[in-house]
Design an enzyme around this catalytic site. Structure first.
Site, short mmCIF file in Angstrom:
data_model
loop_
_atom_site.label_atom_id
_atom_site.label_comp_id
_atom_site.label_asym_id
_atom_site.label_seq_id
_atom_site.Cartn_x
_atom_site.Cartn_y
_atom_site.Cartn_z
N HIS A 215 0.41 4.32 -2.64
CA HIS A 215 0.20 5.71 -2.23
C HIS A 215 1.38 6.59 -2.59
O HIS A 215 1.23 7.81 -2.71
CB HIS A 215 -0.12 5.79 -0.74
CG HIS A 215 -1.51 5.36 -0.39
ND1 HIS A 215 -2.17 5.75 0.75
CD2 HIS A 215 -2.39 4.57 -1.06
CE1 HIS A 215 -3.39 5.21 0.78
NE2 HIS A 215 -3.54 4.49 -0.31
N ARG B 188 0.83 -1.21 0.00
CA ARG B 188 0.00 0.00 0.00
C ARG B 188 0.87 1.27 0.00
O ARG B 188 0.50 2.27 -0.62
CB ARG B 188 -0.93 -0.03 1.21
CG ARG B 188 -1.95 1.11 1.22
CD ARG B 188 -3.09 0.84 2.21
NE ARG B 188 -4.09 1.88 2.14
CZ ARG B 188 -4.40 2.67 3.17
NH1 ARG B 188 -3.79 2.53 4.34
NH2 ARG B 188 -5.33 3.60 3.04
N ASN C 150 -3.85 8.97 4.29
CA ASN C 150 -2.71 8.31 4.94
C ASN C 150 -2.73 8.39 6.46
O ASN C 150 -2.27 7.46 7.14
CB ASN C 150 -1.40 8.95 4.45
CG ASN C 150 -1.13 8.66 2.98
OD1 ASN C 150 -1.64 7.67 2.44
ND2 ASN C 150 -0.35 9.50 2.33
N HIS D 25 -6.50 -6.01 -2.30
CA HIS D 25 -7.34 -6.13 -1.10
C HIS D 25 -7.66 -7.59 -0.79
O HIS D 25 -8.61 -7.88 -0.07
CB HIS D 25 -8.62 -5.29 -1.26
CG HIS D 25 -8.37 -3.80 -1.24
ND1 HIS D 25 -9.33 -2.87 -1.53
CD2 HIS D 25 -7.25 -3.09 -0.96
CE1 HIS D 25 -8.81 -1.65 -1.43
NE2 HIS D 25 -7.55 -1.75 -1.09
C1 HEM Z 1 -9.06 1.27 -6.15
C2 HEM Z 1 -9.01 2.21 -5.24
C3 HEM Z 1 -8.62 1.94 -3.82
C4 HEM Z 1 -9.26 2.40 -2.73
C5 HEM Z 1 -10.48 3.29 -2.69
C6 HEM Z 1 -8.56 1.87 -1.59
C7 HEM Z 1 -8.90 2.14 -0.28
C8 HEM Z 1 -8.35 1.52 0.82
C9 HEM Z 1 -8.78 1.72 2.17
C10 HEM Z 1 -9.87 2.69 2.61
C11 HEM Z 1 -8.05 0.90 2.96
C12 HEM Z 1 -8.17 0.75 4.47
C13 HEM Z 1 -7.47 1.90 5.18
C14 HEM Z 1 -7.81 1.97 6.65
O1 HEM Z 1 -8.95 1.69 7.01
O2 HEM Z 1 -6.91 2.34 7.44
C15 HEM Z 1 -7.14 0.18 2.11
C16 HEM Z 1 -6.24 -0.76 2.54
C17 HEM Z 1 -5.36 -1.41 1.71
N1 HEM Z 1 -5.14 -1.15 0.37
FE1 HEM Z 1 -6.35 -0.08 -0.83
N2 HEM Z 1 -7.52 1.10 -2.01
C18 HEM Z 1 -7.51 1.12 -3.37
C19 HEM Z 1 -6.58 0.51 -4.19
C20 HEM Z 1 -5.48 -0.19 -3.72
C21 HEM Z 1 -4.37 -0.61 -4.54
C22 HEM Z 1 -4.19 -0.24 -6.01
C23 HEM Z 1 -3.53 -1.31 -3.73
C24 HEM Z 1 -2.21 -1.95 -4.06
C25 HEM Z 1 -1.85 -2.36 -5.26
C26 HEM Z 1 -4.13 -1.34 -2.42
C27 HEM Z 1 -3.64 -2.02 -1.34
C28 HEM Z 1 -4.19 -1.99 -0.08
C29 HEM Z 1 -3.78 -2.88 0.99
C30 HEM Z 1 -2.81 -4.02 0.87
C31 HEM Z 1 -4.49 -2.50 2.13
C32 HEM Z 1 -4.35 -3.06 3.54
C33 HEM Z 1 -3.20 -2.33 4.22
C34 HEM Z 1 -2.88 -2.78 5.64
O3 HEM Z 1 -3.43 -3.76 6.14
O4 HEM Z 1 -2.05 -2.08 6.27
N3 HEM Z 1 -5.29 -0.63 -2.45
N4 HEM Z 1 -7.34 0.59 0.81
#
Ligand code: HEM
Ligand SMILES: *[C@@H]1O[C@H](CO)[C@@H](O)[C@H](O)[C@H]1NC(C)=O
Ligand SMILES: *[C@@H]1O[C@H](CO)[C@@H](O)[C@H](O)[C@H]1NC(C)=O
Ligand SMILES: *[C@@H]1O[C@H](CO)[C@@H](O)[C@H](O)[C@H]1NC(C)=O
Ligand SMILES: *[C@@H]1O[C@H](CO)[C@@H](O)[C@H](O)[C@H]1NC(C)=O
Ligand SMILES: *[C@@H]1O[C@H](CO)[C@@H](O)[C@H](O)[C@H]1NC(C)=O
Ligand SMILES: *[C@@H]1O[C@H](CO)[C@@H](O)[C@H](O)[C@H]1NC(C)=O
Ligand SMILES: *[C@@H]1O[C@H](CO)[C@@H](O)[C@H](O)[C@H]1NC(C)=O
Ligand SMILES: *[C@@H]1O[C@H](CO)[C@@H](O)[C@H](O)[C@H]1NC(C)=O
Length: 329
Positions: A66, A62, A94, A193
């Site tokens: 970002h 992530r 972030n 995800h």
């Molecule tokens: C398509 C649009 C995307 C949206 C709207 C989005 C949104 C989010 C949100 C809201 C979270 C949770 C954050 C929290 O509650 O603290 C999250 C977690 C995460 N996102 Fe996305 N995301 C997107 C695309 C991506 C992409 C492109 C990747 C990587 C290639 C990614 C990888 C991750 C991962 C692995 C997590 C979990 C992180 C952790 O457990 O620390 N996301 N994302």
């Protein structure tokens, strides 16, 4: 007349090739002589970190995402606040959410111990993303390298360029398109995800009063809704965590897409990929759900595409010695 058109065409092709050349400076062998073990050094630190934190791989990929969406993949996200830097860490998508900076510093230390001053923090993030995926059961790909590190951060850009889970498929598609990524990239990369966690505040809008309807999001399965309501009580703090993939929370596999077919996507933005009728994303979800190989191949290609967003190369930027600050500051 004809010959001037012909020479114009030739000149146009030549300029186009030159531009492609200057855009395609990353290379899989960039550190082949200067730091041949860079990839395994990164992988070893990530592997150790996973022993004590099963979530860290998700957090690391992530960071790369970002980073790349804001001024390109230039490690701008890693800079702390200072006299000249308004840190991206405090940007809305972030703050109190991204994590993994201690592990990034450990990886940097290991790289500096073997090859001082050679491997950029931006490349570190790209390598850590690949290791994280592969060590969690996902595909492997040849990471393109040669990015350099920024001298600046862009907190305002982070506020506006990183997609929000609430803004709808059309807007999210536009934000991907703005950095040169298409619908296929959007669906494949959303498959990240398949591991990691989200806080209640990222999806609780779906649980009680969705879009002012007085009811939960109708595209949320009722059994999953019950589970999520227990995790996220109304008026709770919003910081409790849920797995992004309820079936195999820490494995990198294609179950994310099967979840969407079962109305078990966690974020509104996840479920919309499947539940938006007529959207181009639906058939791609179905493909990846039925064929993990297709997902893995697409994911690897889309990670390379994302990693190619506006890198600093040549003599632009620098190789930071501490990922948290610009050299000499
Ligand atoms: C398509 C649009 C995307 C949206 C709207 C989005 C949104 C989010 C949100 C809201 C979270 C949770 C954050 C929290 O509650 O603290 C999250 C977690 C995460 N996102 Fe996305 N995301 C997107 C695309 C991506 C992409 C492109 C990747 C990587 C290639 C990614 C990888 C991750 C991962 C692995 C997590 C979990 C992180 C952790 O457990 O620390 N996301 N994302
Ligand atoms: C590279 O790493 C391998 C093990 O990961 C080690 O055996 C080898 O000595 C290292 N080579 C260099 C040049 O550091
Ligand atoms: C991880 O990468 C290795 C190659 O480095 C590959 O052989 C293996 O299949 C990958 N893991 C998975 C689950 O694909
Ligand atoms: C970015 O968003 C955060 C949180 O909403 C806010 O505190 C900050 O002032 C914004 N920064 C810029 C430069 O817009
Ligand atoms: C989508 O983007 C448009 C234009 O930037 C904006 O006006 C609108 O509020 C956004 N929609 C959502 C749901 O955030
Ligand atoms: C749901 O939200 C709408 C708009 O914010 C509000 O008018 C309505 O009273 C809420 N319904 C319930 C049951 O809380
Ligand atoms: C949540 O807070 C609102 C306003 O503070 C209150 O009216 C409501 O009863 C609370 N709901 C629950 C389930 O505690
Ligand atoms: C799954 O996808 C791969 C890669 O695109 C393809 O080669 C293979 O034929 C597909 N398998 C099926 C059963 O469709
Ligand atoms: C499924 O995805 C793979 C990889 O992107 C692609 O080659 C294949 O054509 C797709 N199959 C269908 C039926 O869309």
């Amino acid at each position: 007349m004809c010959s001037s058109i012909a020479s114009f065409v030739v000149a146009t092709i030549f300029v186009t090739l030159l531009l492609r050349e200057s855009n395609a400076q990353l290379s899989a062998t960039f550190y082949a002589s200067s730091c041949p073990n860079a990839s395994s050094i990164v992988r070893n630190v990530v592997q150790n970190a996973l022993q004590s934190d099963s979530r860290i791989g998700a957090s690391l990929i992530r960071l790369h995402f970002h980073d790349c969406f804001v001024n390109g993949c230039d490690a701008s996200i890693l800079l702390d606040n200072s006299a000249n830097i308004q840190s991206e860490k405090d940007a809305a998508p972030n703050t109190n959410s991204i994590r993994g900076f201690d592990v990034v510093d450990n990886i940097k230390t290991a790289l500096e111990n073997s090859c001082a001053g050679v491997v950029s923090c931006a490349d570190l993030l790209a390598l850590a993303a690949e290791s994280s995926v592969n060590l969690s059961g996902g595909p492997s790909w040849s990471v393109l390298l040669g990015r350099r590190d920024s001298l600046t951060a862009n907190q305002g850009g982070a506020n506006t360029s990183i997609p929000s889970p609430f803004e709808g498929l059309t807007n999210i598609t536009s934000k991907f398109s703005a950095v040169g990524l298409d619908t296929n990239d959007l669906v494949a990369l959303s498959g990240a995800h398949t591991f990691g966690r989200a806080q209640c505040r990222s999806f609780s809008n779906r649980l009680y009063n969705f879009s002012g309807t007085g009811n939960p999001d109708p595209t949320l399965s009722s059994s999953y809704l019950t589970t999520l309501q227990q995790t996220c009580p109304q008026n709770g703090s919003g910081t409790a965590l849920a797995n992004l993939d309820l079936t195999t929370p820490d494995n990198f596999d294609n179950s994310y897409f099967t979840n969407l077919q079962n109305n078990q996507g966690l974020l509104q933005s996840d479920q919309e990929l499947f539940s938006t009728s007529g959207a181009a994303t639906v058939s791609i979800v179905n493909n990846f759900s039925s064929n993990q190989t297709a997902f893995f191949e697409s994911f690897a290609q889309s990670m390379i595409n994302m990693g190619n967003i506006s890198p600093l190369t040549g003599s632009n930027g620098e190789i930071r010695s501490d990922c948290k600050k610009v050299n000499g500051s």
